[in-house]
Design a protein around this motif. Structure first.
Motif, short mmCIF file in Angstrom:
data_model
loop_
_atom_site.label_atom_id
_atom_site.label_comp_id
_atom_site.label_asym_id
_atom_site.label_seq_id
_atom_site.Cartn_x
_atom_site.Cartn_y
_atom_site.Cartn_z
N SER A 70 76.54 31.19 44.76
CA SER A 70 75.95 32.36 45.47
C SER A 70 76.93 33.04 46.78
CB SER A 70 74.46 31.84 46.00
OG SER A 70 73.68 31.34 45.00
N GLY A 71 78.00 33.38 46.44
CA GLY A 71 78.57 34.00 47.52
C GLY A 71 79.22 33.01 48.42
N ASN A 72 79.03 31.57 48.61
CA ASN A 72 79.57 30.78 49.60
C ASN A 72 80.06 29.68 49.13
OD1 ASN A 72 77.95 32.14 52.10
ND2 ASN A 72 76.04 31.57 50.64
N TRP A 73 81.07 29.19 49.83
CA TRP A 73 81.75 27.95 49.29
C TRP A 73 81.22 26.54 49.78
CZ3 TRP A 73 85.57 27.69 46.10
CH2 TRP A 73 86.26 28.83 45.50
N TYR A 74 81.19 25.55 49.05
CA TYR A 74 80.75 24.48 49.17
C TYR A 74 81.89 23.42 48.72
CZ TYR A 74 76.14 26.44 49.48
OH TYR A 74 74.94 27.11 49.60
N GLY A 75 82.02 22.17 49.59
CA GLY A 75 82.83 21.17 49.15
C GLY A 75 82.66 19.92 49.63
N SER A 76 83.34 18.98 49.16
CA SER A 76 83.41 17.53 49.97
C SER A 76 84.69 17.21 49.97
CB SER A 76 82.56 16.53 48.96
OG SER A 76 82.92 16.45 47.68
N SER A 77 85.16 16.62 51.22
CA SER A 77 86.48 16.39 51.44
C SER A 77 86.45 15.00 51.49
CB SER A 77 86.82 16.83 52.96
OG SER A 77 86.25 16.00 53.97
#
Length: 185
Positions: A70-77
């Motif tokens: 939805s136009g945003n970045w998500y991530g797990s480091s």
């Protein structure tokens, strides 16, 4: 000690965050804090709910998985997971199905994947109640990622637990059984 990561996955509105909070409140299993470029919702705090990032700062982390949604970045480091594992033997993380596949591939037996499923009407009702903007809600429900996350990926067949979350009390009982079977508590 054998470290475990409980990977909670499924479409938006299936109860992933609710189950993550249940694990924290009932079993003191912390949630690995993930990163996002989306703006905080009312009451959300940086470093507690997410690490809220700019697009520039987001790209500086080392991710196990990341996705644009939805136009945003998500991530797990990796750094965030290792930081959690230094203090705890078990942790949970909420990711989309693509992320769940990545965790299972990288961590194998250490990754206990729980796939949550509900019908589309229930999901729509939950997302509306959550207060998402109608235009954003429609975009999310019509997105390819949302529809992908409604189904368990083939790569997880036989390698994860599936819970139909139409009743939160029954879902919690099923989670309790999984933790017992996996010797996590």
């Amino acid at each position: 000690m054998n470290k475990k990561i409980i990977v909670i996955t499924g479409a938006s509105g299936t109860g992933k965050t609710t189950i993550s909070k249940y694990l924290q409140n009932t079993y003191h299993i912390p949630s690995v804090i993930t990163h996002t470029t989306r703006l905080p919702r009312a009451g959300e705090k940086d470093g507690v709910d997410y690490y809220f990032e700019t697009k520039e700062s987001f790209l500086k982390n080392h991710y196990l998985e990341k996705v644009e949604y939805s136009g945003n970045w998500y991530g797990s480091s990796e750094e965030s997971l290792n930081k959690t594992w230094k203090e705890y033997d078990s942790a949970s993380i909420v990711v989309d199905t693509k992320g769940a596949v990545s965790y299972k591939k990288k961590y194998g037996e250490k990754a206990v994947v729980i796939f949550l499923e509900v019908d589309l009407d229930t999901v729509t009702r939950r997302l509306t109640k959550r207060g998402d903007e109608i235009s954003r809600l429609k975009a999310r429900i019509n997105s390819e990622e949302f529809h992908r996350d409604l189904q368990m990926p083939m790569e997880l067949e036989g390698k994860c637990y599936k819970i139909i979350n139409n009743n939160i009390e029954i879902t919690k009982e099923n989670v309790n059984k999984i933790l017992k079977k996996e010797k996590i508590n």
